[in-house]
Design a protein around this motif. Structure first.
Motif, PDB file in Angstrom:
ATOM      1  N   HIS A   1       0.846  -1.199   0.000  1.00  0.00           N
ATOM      2  CA  HIS A   1       0.000   0.000   0.000  1.00  0.00           C
ATOM      3  C   HIS A   1       0.884   1.254   0.000  1.00  0.00           C
ATOM      4  N   ALA A   2       1.947   1.232   0.789  1.00  0.00           N
ATOM      5  CA  ALA A   2       2.852   2.392   0.826  1.00  0.00           C
ATOM      6  C   ALA A   2       3.545   2.579  -0.529  1.00  0.00           C
ATOM      7  N   ILE A   3       3.962   1.477  -1.145  1.00  0.00           N
ATOM      8  CA  ILE A   3       4.601   1.576  -2.469  1.00  0.00           C
ATOM      9  C   ILE A   3       3.587   2.107  -3.491  1.00  0.00           C
ATOM     10  N   ALA A   4       2.367   1.574  -3.431  1.00  0.00           N
ATOM     11  CA  ALA A   4       1.338   1.991  -4.391  1.00  0.00           C
ATOM     12  C   ALA A   4       1.011   3.474  -4.214  1.00  0.00           C
ATOM     13  N   TRP A   5       0.910   3.899  -2.962  1.00  0.00           N
ATOM     14  CA  TRP A   5       0.631   5.321  -2.676  1.00  0.00           C
ATOM     15  C   TRP A   5       1.721   6.202  -3.288  1.00  0.00           C
ATOM     16  N   LYS A   6       2.961   5.771  -3.140  1.00  0.00           N
ATOM     17  CA  LYS A   6       4.089   6.556  -3.655  1.00  0.00           C
ATOM     18  C   LYS A   6       4.135   6.529  -5.185  1.00  0.00           C
ATOM     19  N   VAL A   7       3.923   5.370  -5.767  1.00  0.00           N
ATOM     20  CA  VAL A   7       3.934   5.264  -7.234  1.00  0.00           C
ATOM     21  C   VAL A   7       2.794   6.097  -7.825  1.00  0.00           C
ATOM     22  N   ALA A   8       1.651   6.095  -7.140  1.00  0.00           N
ATOM     23  CA  ALA A   8       0.490   6.845  -7.649  1.00  0.00           C
ATOM     24  C   ALA A   8       0.773   8.346  -7.695  1.00  0.00           C
ATOM     25  N   ARG A   9       1.732   8.808  -6.897  1.00  0.00           N
ATOM     26  CA  ARG A   9       2.083  10.233  -6.901  1.00  0.00           C
ATOM     27  C   ARG A   9       3.026  10.599  -8.045  1.00  0.00           C
ATOM     28  N   SER A  10       3.554   9.587  -8.741  1.00  0.00           N
ATOM     29  CA  SER A  10       4.468   9.863  -9.853  1.00  0.00           C
ATOM     30  C   SER A  10       3.708  10.511 -11.006  1.00  0.00           C
ATOM     31  N   LYS A  11       4.290  11.559 -11.547  1.00  0.00           N
ATOM     32  CA  LYS A  11       3.640  12.241 -12.680  1.00  0.00           C
ATOM     33  C   LYS A  11       3.638  11.359 -13.913  1.00  0.00           C
ATOM     34  N   ARG A  12       4.515  10.352 -13.926  1.00  0.00           N
ATOM     35  CA  ARG A  12       4.676   9.544 -15.130  1.00  0.00           C
ATOM     36  C   ARG A  12       3.665   8.404 -15.221  1.00  0.00           C
TER      37      ARG A  12
ATOM     38  N   LEU B   1       8.895   5.810   2.801  1.00  0.00           N
ATOM     39  CA  LEU B   1       8.432   6.397   1.529  1.00  0.00           C
ATOM     40  C   LEU B   1       7.663   7.709   1.688  1.00  0.00           C
ATOM     41  N   PRO B   2       6.864   7.892   2.751  1.00  0.00           N
ATOM     42  CA  PRO B   2       6.210   9.208   2.888  1.00  0.00           C
ATOM     43  C   PRO B   2       7.202  10.364   3.077  1.00  0.00           C
ATOM     44  N   ARG B   3       8.458  10.055   3.393  1.00  0.00           N
ATOM     45  CA  ARG B   3       9.465  11.101   3.585  1.00  0.00           C
ATOM     46  C   ARG B   3      10.333  11.295   2.334  1.00  0.00           C
ATOM     47  N   MET B   4      10.117  10.462   1.326  1.00  0.00           N
ATOM     48  CA  MET B   4      10.983  10.509   0.140  1.00  0.00           C
ATOM     49  C   MET B   4      10.467  11.540  -0.861  1.00  0.00           C
ATOM     50  N   LYS B   5      11.379  12.391  -1.354  1.00  0.00           N
ATOM     51  CA  LYS B   5      10.965  13.442  -2.298  1.00  0.00           C
ATOM     52  C   LYS B   5      11.022  12.998  -3.755  1.00  0.00           C
ATOM     53  N   ASN B   6      11.903  12.062  -4.081  1.00  0.00           N
ATOM     54  CA  ASN B   6      12.081  11.665  -5.489  1.00  0.00           C
ATOM     55  C   ASN B   6      10.805  11.078  -6.074  1.00  0.00           C
ATOM     56  N   ASP B   7      10.711  11.141  -7.386  1.00  0.00           N
ATOM     57  CA  ASP B   7       9.712  10.352  -8.102  1.00  0.00           C
ATOM     58  C   ASP B   7      10.241   8.916  -8.097  1.00  0.00           C
ATOM     59  N   ILE B   8       9.550   8.026  -7.400  1.00  0.00           N
ATOM     60  CA  ILE B   8      10.098   6.681  -7.170  1.00  0.00           C
ATOM     61  C   ILE B   8      10.199   5.880  -8.469  1.00  0.00           C
ATOM     62  N   VAL B   9       9.383   6.205  -9.440  1.00  0.00           N
ATOM     63  CA  VAL B   9       9.436   5.465 -10.710  1.00  0.00           C
ATOM     64  C   VAL B   9      10.777   5.716 -11.410  1.00  0.00           C
ATOM     65  N   ASP B  10      11.276   6.950 -11.311  1.00  0.00           N
ATOM     66  CA  ASP B  10      12.609   7.252 -11.865  1.00  0.00           C
ATOM     67  C   ASP B  10      13.679   6.376 -11.200  1.00  0.00           C
ATOM     68  N   VAL B  11      13.554   6.206  -9.901  1.00  0.00           N
ATOM     69  CA  VAL B  11      14.567   5.442  -9.169  1.00  0.00           C
ATOM     70  C   VAL B  11      14.479   3.959  -9.515  1.00  0.00           C
ATOM     71  N   PHE B  12      13.249   3.443  -9.597  1.00  0.00           N
ATOM     72  CA  PHE B  12      13.082   2.034 -10.003  1.00  0.00           C
ATOM     73  C   PHE B  12      13.736   1.807 -11.372  1.00  0.00           C
ATOM     74  N   GLU B  13      13.474   2.711 -12.298  1.00  0.00           N
ATOM     75  CA  GLU B  13      14.013   2.524 -13.655  1.00  0.00           C
ATOM     76  C   GLU B  13      15.532   2.626 -13.673  1.00  0.00           C
ATOM     77  N   ALA B  14      16.082   3.532 -12.865  1.00  0.00           N
ATOM     78  CA  ALA B  14      17.548   3.651 -12.812  1.00  0.00           C
ATOM     79  C   ALA B  14      18.180   2.359 -12.291  1.00  0.00           C
ATOM     80  N   CYS B  15      17.508   1.697 -11.368  1.00  0.00           N
ATOM     81  CA  CYS B  15      18.026   0.409 -10.865  1.00  0.00           C
ATOM     82  C   CYS B  15      18.030  -0.625 -11.986  1.00  0.00           C
ATOM     83  N   ILE B  16      16.944  -0.677 -12.730  1.00  0.00           N
ATOM     84  CA  ILE B  16      16.829  -1.669 -13.802  1.00  0.00           C
ATOM     85  C   ILE B  16      17.854  -1.356 -14.904  1.00  0.00           C
ATOM     86  N   ASP B  17      18.015  -0.069 -15.234  1.00  0.00           N
ATOM     87  CA  ASP B  17      18.890   0.335 -16.340  1.00  0.00           C
ATOM     88  C   ASP B  17      20.369   0.410 -15.955  1.00  0.00           C
ATOM     89  N   GLY B  18      20.673   0.312 -14.657  1.00  0.00           N
ATOM     90  CA  GLY B  18      22.071   0.415 -14.230  1.00  0.00           C
ATOM     91  C   GLY B  18      22.593   1.841 -14.239  1.00  0.00           C
TER      92      GLY B  18
END
Ligand code: AMP
Ligand code: GLY
Length: 424
Positions: free
Chosen positions: A13-24, A297-314
């Motif tokens: 739920h916390a991950i979903a809440w954070k992902v839902a805030r992503s503009k992307r 996650l409620p304290r994280m400022k980044n768009d988490i989707v960007d961070v997930f993708e950076a992990c996948i892309d190296g």
């Protein structure tokens, strides 16, 4: 883009809440989700271990990114199944998820690469383990090698408890095959800290620290649970401790996994004990912590989707994580009797209090809609009530205030979440 989250607890739920805030993100699905996740995602009734249905769904819906929440599917190769189907997925493959799935593996890794941890021995036979505990120093810690819902750790204060422990893990198979091999470990004392990190195979980016409360009752009494509450940041995780951990623990772990041909991409959760002799690893998890995620996650400022993708892309070396200079406390509302026997299906009220209130969150851990459309309890841990505050004391006061808004029969919570803050 379209995103799918696999899982259905408070962490998801916390991950979903954070992902839902992503503009992307235009469309978010969660399988199987729960009644709270349904506020931010479309829930899909597929179980977390049903890789065939999950990957088929992701293909049909043209999902751009899937995030796997829990340990069991990761250990069983969920990320590999998505990759094999040509789908983009966040989470370690089975080869790397072994960092959590086998305690014997992780202990041997730490020993080989000189990563600070408790001294230990590994046993495949109960006879040898029983002989060993006759002379070992007490207290002694017994750990089932495999996954056991976070409950496969026994701290034995007497020799009789140690004998009992070996018998229940290895002979009575309390946790099934997870106990066919056990790690017997030196008992450590100190403050515990959880540090979650993003990893892209080479680079590790550390999130803000947190502390969990694993025992069911106040004063750290009672049975081990999945976690009864958390706070973030930990005042004991100082800059000095952080510098030590980055150099001696975090980066060496990521490098060790790569050197072993088990390149890790995903979340590494470092469970640390701050001992008198410095920080040592208690355990690794290959996923977000529950309920640590609910305060981090409620304290994280980044768009988490960007961070997930950076992990996948190296490309994580190009990302800086950014956290609010505030604090968060999560109080778990459980059904009394958890982690043993408890009722399910009890109607929950008061959740509307959270609507439109910035900085207050009711993350659902075990909830569902009943056939009359009411939200009812559906697990031992029901909700993680999280509140922000400008410091830990304010966050704690806010969280306990919000915990009163929610009502259901047999509601139980610890009253001392974050009490350690007063000693900092
Ligand atoms: P683990 O699942 O390995 O994190 O263990 C669960 C809990 O058991 C930890 O959060 C600690 O509170 C405790 N524990 C595990 N290993 C040790 C140890 N070597 N010494 C003291 N406590 C431990
Ligand atoms: N909160 C501890 C865990 O997620 O394992």
């Amino acid at each position: 883009m379209k995103v799918l989250i696999v899982g259905g607890g408070g962490r998801e739920h916390a991950i979903a809440w954070k992902v839902a805030r992503s503009k992307r993100v235009d469309k978010l699905y969660c399988a199987p989700g729960n009644a709270g996740i349904a506020q931010v995602a479309e829930c899909v009734n597929i179980g977390v271990m049903d890789f065939e249905k999950l990957t088929a769904f992701a293909k049909e819906q043209d999902i751009d990114l899937t995030i796997i929440g829990p340990d069991d599917p990761l250990a069983a190769g969920a990320a590999d199944a998505f990759q094999a189907a040509g789908l983009k997925v966040f989470g370690p493959g089975k080869d790397a998820a072994i960092l959590e799935a086998s305690k014997a593996f992780s202990k041997d890794l730490m020993k080989k690469y000189h990563i600070p941890t408790a001294a230990y021995e590994t046993f495949d036979s109960p006879e040898a383990a029983l002989a060993y505990v006759e002379t070992a120093a007490l207290p002694i810690v017994l750990k089932a090698d495999g996954l056991a819902l976070g409950k496969g750790v026994l701290i034995c204060r007497t020799r009789e408890e140690a004998r009992e422990g070996v018998r229940s893990l290895m002979m009575d198979r309390q946790f099934g095959t997870a106990g066919d091999r056990i790690v017997v470990e030196e008992f450590m004392t100190g403050r515990e800290v959880s540090v979650l990190s993003f990893v892209d195979g080479k680079t590790v980016r550390v999130m803000t620290s947190a502390q969990d409360h694993k025992r069911a009752r106040d004063g750290d009494e009672g049975l081990n649970t999945g976690g009864m509450g958390t706070f973030s940041p930990s005042p004991f995780y100082t800059e000095e401790v952080d510098a030590f951990c980055r150099e001696k623990i975090f980066q060496p772990t990521v490098d060790a996994m790569r050197a072993e041909g088990r390149t890790f991409k995903g979340i590494i959760f470092f469970g640390l004990m701050l001992t008198e002799k410095g920080p040592k690893v208690l355990e690794y998890n290959a996923r977000f912590g529950d309920p640590e995620t609910q305060v981090v996650l409620p304290r994280m400022k980044n768009d988490i989707v960007d961070v997930f993708e950076a992990c996948i892309d190296g490309t994580l070396d190009q990302v800086e994580l950014d956290f609010e200079d505030n604090a968060a406390v999560c109080v778990v509302l459980a059904s009394d009797g958890y982690p043993e026997h408890y009722e399910k299906g009890l109607p929950i009220s008061g959740l509307e209090e959270f609507e439109g209130r910035e900085g207050y969150y009711a993350f659902h851990a075990g909830s569902k809609f009943d056939d009359r459309g009411r939200i009812v309890t559906n697990g031992g841990r029901v909700l993680g009530v999280t509140a922000l505050g400008e410091d830990l004391k304010k966050a704690r006061a806010n969280a306990y205030e919000a915990a009163q808004w929610v009502r259901f029969d047999n509601k139980y919570m610890r009253r001392d979440i974050g009490k350690a803050i007063d000693e900092a």
